[in-house]
Motif scaffolding. Structure first.
Motif, PDB file in Angstrom:
ATOM      1  N   GLU A  95       0.914  -1.257  -0.087  1.00 11.73           N
ATOM      2  CA  GLU A  95       0.050  -0.118   0.013  1.00 11.73           C
ATOM      3  C   GLU A  95       0.773   1.201   0.008  1.00 11.73           C
ATOM      4  OE1 GLU A  95      -1.717  -2.204   3.673  1.00 11.73           O
ATOM      5  OE2 GLU A  95       0.095  -2.638   2.261  1.00 11.73           O
ATOM      6  N   ASP A  96       2.136   1.105   0.537  1.00  9.01           N
ATOM      7  CA  ASP A  96       3.240   2.274   0.414  1.00  9.01           C
ATOM      8  C   ASP A  96       3.793   2.508  -0.745  1.00  9.01           C
ATOM      9  OD1 ASP A  96       2.162   2.560   3.110  1.00  9.01           O
ATOM     10  OD2 ASP A  96       3.852   1.617   4.014  1.00  9.01           O
ATOM     11  N   ILE A  97       3.732   1.569  -1.716  1.00  6.21           N
ATOM     12  CA  ILE A  97       4.488   1.888  -2.925  1.00  6.21           C
ATOM     13  C   ILE A  97       3.986   3.038  -3.709  1.00  6.21           C
ATOM     14  CG2 ILE A  97       5.151   0.651  -5.093  1.00  6.21           C
ATOM     15  CD1 ILE A  97       5.230  -1.981  -3.586  1.00  6.21           C
ATOM     16  N   PRO A  98       2.662   3.435  -3.971  1.00  7.70           N
ATOM     17  CA  PRO A  98       2.476   4.698  -4.892  1.00  7.70           C
ATOM     18  C   PRO A  98       2.869   5.750  -3.990  1.00  7.70           C
ATOM     19  CG  PRO A  98       0.570   2.878  -4.700  1.00  7.70           C
ATOM     20  CD  PRO A  98       1.541   2.447  -3.766  1.00  7.70           C
ATOM     21  N   LEU A  99       2.662   5.732  -2.323  1.00  6.95           N
ATOM     22  CA  LEU A  99       3.000   7.100  -1.926  1.00  6.95           C
ATOM     23  C   LEU A  99       4.468   7.188  -1.928  1.00  6.95           C
ATOM     24  CD1 LEU A  99       1.498   8.968  -0.060  1.00  6.95           C
ATOM     25  CD2 LEU A  99       2.049   7.469   1.856  1.00  6.95           C
ATOM     26  N   LEU A 100       5.253   6.097  -1.738  1.00  4.55           N
ATOM     27  CA  LEU A 100       6.795   6.369  -1.921  1.00  4.55           C
ATOM     28  C   LEU A 100       7.315   6.759  -3.268  1.00  4.55           C
ATOM     29  CD1 LEU A 100       7.563   3.288   0.297  1.00  4.55           C
ATOM     30  CD2 LEU A 100       8.260   5.411   0.840  1.00  4.55           C
ATOM     31  N   ALA A 101       6.548   6.046  -4.247  1.00  5.37           N
ATOM     32  CA  ALA A 101       7.103   6.243  -5.430  1.00  5.37           C
ATOM     33  C   ALA A 101       6.790   7.747  -5.813  1.00  5.37           C
ATOM     34  CB  ALA A 101       6.343   5.233  -6.354  1.00  5.37           C
ATOM     35  N   ALA A 102       5.454   8.295  -5.456  1.00  2.46           N
ATOM     36  CA  ALA A 102       5.219   9.519  -5.582  1.00  2.46           C
ATOM     37  C   ALA A 102       6.281  10.657  -5.057  1.00  2.46           C
ATOM     38  CB  ALA A 102       3.908  10.078  -5.258  1.00  2.46           C
ATOM     39  N   HIS A 103       6.524  10.376  -3.825  1.00  2.73           N
ATOM     40  CA  HIS A 103       7.471  11.093  -2.886  1.00  2.73           C
ATOM     41  C   HIS A 103       8.988  11.266  -3.329  1.00  2.73           C
ATOM     42  CE1 HIS A 103       9.168  12.838   0.859  1.00  2.73           C
ATOM     43  NE2 HIS A 103      10.006  11.858   0.842  1.00  2.73           N
TER      44      HIS A 103
END
Length: 454
Positions: free
Chosen positions: A315-323
């Protein structure tokens, strides 16, 4: 958790009301604007996480609005709607950085799918940092497993107990150690980190405990060791499992006596240091093999925290990738704003043996090579060293199949978890865990107007 905020822009009052109701029923907070000028004024007051805009607007048109948004808010995704779309228009819009382009009349379910995808890759809106959040700065997460770990971390930090942080290489152990320090009573003291496996044995003792002038060849001056440098604060012993056995004996003595004896010195120096250790090794196995001292292990492992690998917090991959994309785009001064939906799917499906560090490296590579505002699938496949045809290894294929299978179940069941779990032959609790692992929200699959039961 606060509902994602969407701004819907259209000069058709009926369309505004209808879409606001549908999006609200799907679990979003919606504000509306009837012109590009009104939209910009609203965004100046409160930035949304997604903008949906009609192309034809009074005054400035939707593409003019998009260009201003791209210049002012690089990470803000935009979905464009039009009743007059053509394929060339859509291609041009996507090349300029529009997340997606839908032609009216459109299927409401298709729009909701695109909204979910756009929000998953949106750069997070930076809230003002407070004392409640500053301690975990740099840890980007929204997964339940990480929230539980951070809750434990905050409790542990309040004591002065030694902490052993375990986790795979690249999972972020040093970030967690810094969070422990910042949330502790020692926060105003120094935070010092040393990689015990990266320094030769003959130098590591001097680095840790210091030395006096003339203690050995090349010791031209007195040298304060890292224990003394960290006095009053926190010392991170990273990769403690790689520390040579002779030094383990000396470290144990320092922990017992709370004093260090610099190399060549006749007297010990008192130190007040909190120890946080980190390792990717199985220390129980190392003890059994005689490679790690059991008495030191118990000194270091008063409290144990385990960082999950990235594959367990997808679930954290999109957030990390965007960050990371926002960080790297700024570093390279490139107008890159997001990922194509299939590119994000590739990131979600990857196995990530190198964890968060590998994800950062992949993002840096695709940003450096990007020639358009939206990162395409091909660049992600290249950075992941995947064949262009999309042939995956077994674990990646298994992960993708599981996510696709769960998605299809939720679509058939219209987001009803009980029905979907029954079709899958799993109990409801286990099915919820599978959804959480794959970052799927049942609410996104419910028809507008449906309740949330199930």
């Amino acid at each position: 958790m606060e509902k994602p905020h969407i701004l819907f822009v259209d000069d058709d009052a009926d369309m505004l009301r209808l879409m606001a109701l549908r999006l609200q029923a799907a679990g979003y907070r919606v504000t509306t604007a009837a012109s590009a000028e009104a939209a910009l004024a609203q965004i100046g007051h409160e930035r949304p996480e997604l903008v949906i805009s009609d192309v034809r607007l009074p005054g400035q048109d939707g593409m003019a609005l998009f260009e201003q948004l791209r210049q002012r808010y690089a990470g803000l995704p935009v979905i464009m709607l039009t009743a007059h779309g053509t394929i060339p228009d859509a291609v041009e819009a996507m090349e300029r950085g529009v997340f997606c382009y839908l032609t009216k009349p459109f299927d409401a379910r298709v729009l909701l799918d695109k909204v979910a995808q756009a929000l998953s890759v949106a750069a997070p809106v930076q809230a003002a940092q407070t004392t409640e959040t500053a301690w975990r700065a740099g840890i980007i997460s929204r997964s339940q497993i990480m929230e539980e770990l951070l809750g434990e971390t905050r409790l542990v930090a309040a004591s002065d107990a030694s902490v052993l942080v375990q986790g795979e290489s690249g999972a972020g152990k040093e970030l967690l150690a810094k969070a422990i320090h910042r949330a502790s009573p020692r926060a105003k003291g120094p935070f010092v980190a040393v990689n015990c496996g990266a320094i030769p044995e003959q130098l590591l003792e001097s680095e840790l405990f210091g030395h006096i002038k003339g203690a050995f060849t090349g010791a031209l001056n007195n040298h304060r060791g890292l224990f003394q440098t960290a006095h009053g604060g926190t010392l991170l012993l990273d990769e403690i499992g790689d520390m040579p056995l002779p030094l383990q004996v000396k470290l144990l003595r320092v922990l017992q006596e709370k004093a260090v004896r610099p190399v060549g010195a006749s007297e010990a120096v008192a130190v007040d240091v909190r120890i946080v250790s980190a390792t990717h090794r199985d220390l129980d196995a190392a003890i059994a093999q005689g490679l790690f001292r059991e008495d030191l292990y118990y000194r270091l492992n008063v409290v144990s925290l385990t960082l999950p690998p990235l594959s367990e917090r997808r679930e954290d991959i999109p957030l990390l990738a965007a960050h990371f994309l926002a960080q790297v785009a700024g570093k390279y001064n490139k107008p890159v704003t997001g990922y194509a939906p299939d590119a994000m799917e590739a990131l979600l499906a990857a196995s990530w043996p190198g964890n968060v560090r590998q994800l950062y490296n992949v993002v840096e590579q695709v940003c450096a090579l990007a020639s358009a505002p939206i990162i395409p699938l091909g660049l992600v496949q290249r950075a992941l060293r995947l064949p262009a045809q999309g042939i995956l290894n077994y674990n990646e294929a298994k992960t993708r199949f599981e996510r696709d299978y769960l998605t299809q179940l939720l679509k058939v069941a219209d987001g009803n978890v009980t029905d979907a779990a029954r079709m899958a032959g799993r109990n409801r609790t286990e099915f919820y865990r599978l959804l959480q692992k794959n970052g799927l929200d049942p609410a996104l699959f419910r028809q507008p107007g449906e309740g949330v039961a199930g």
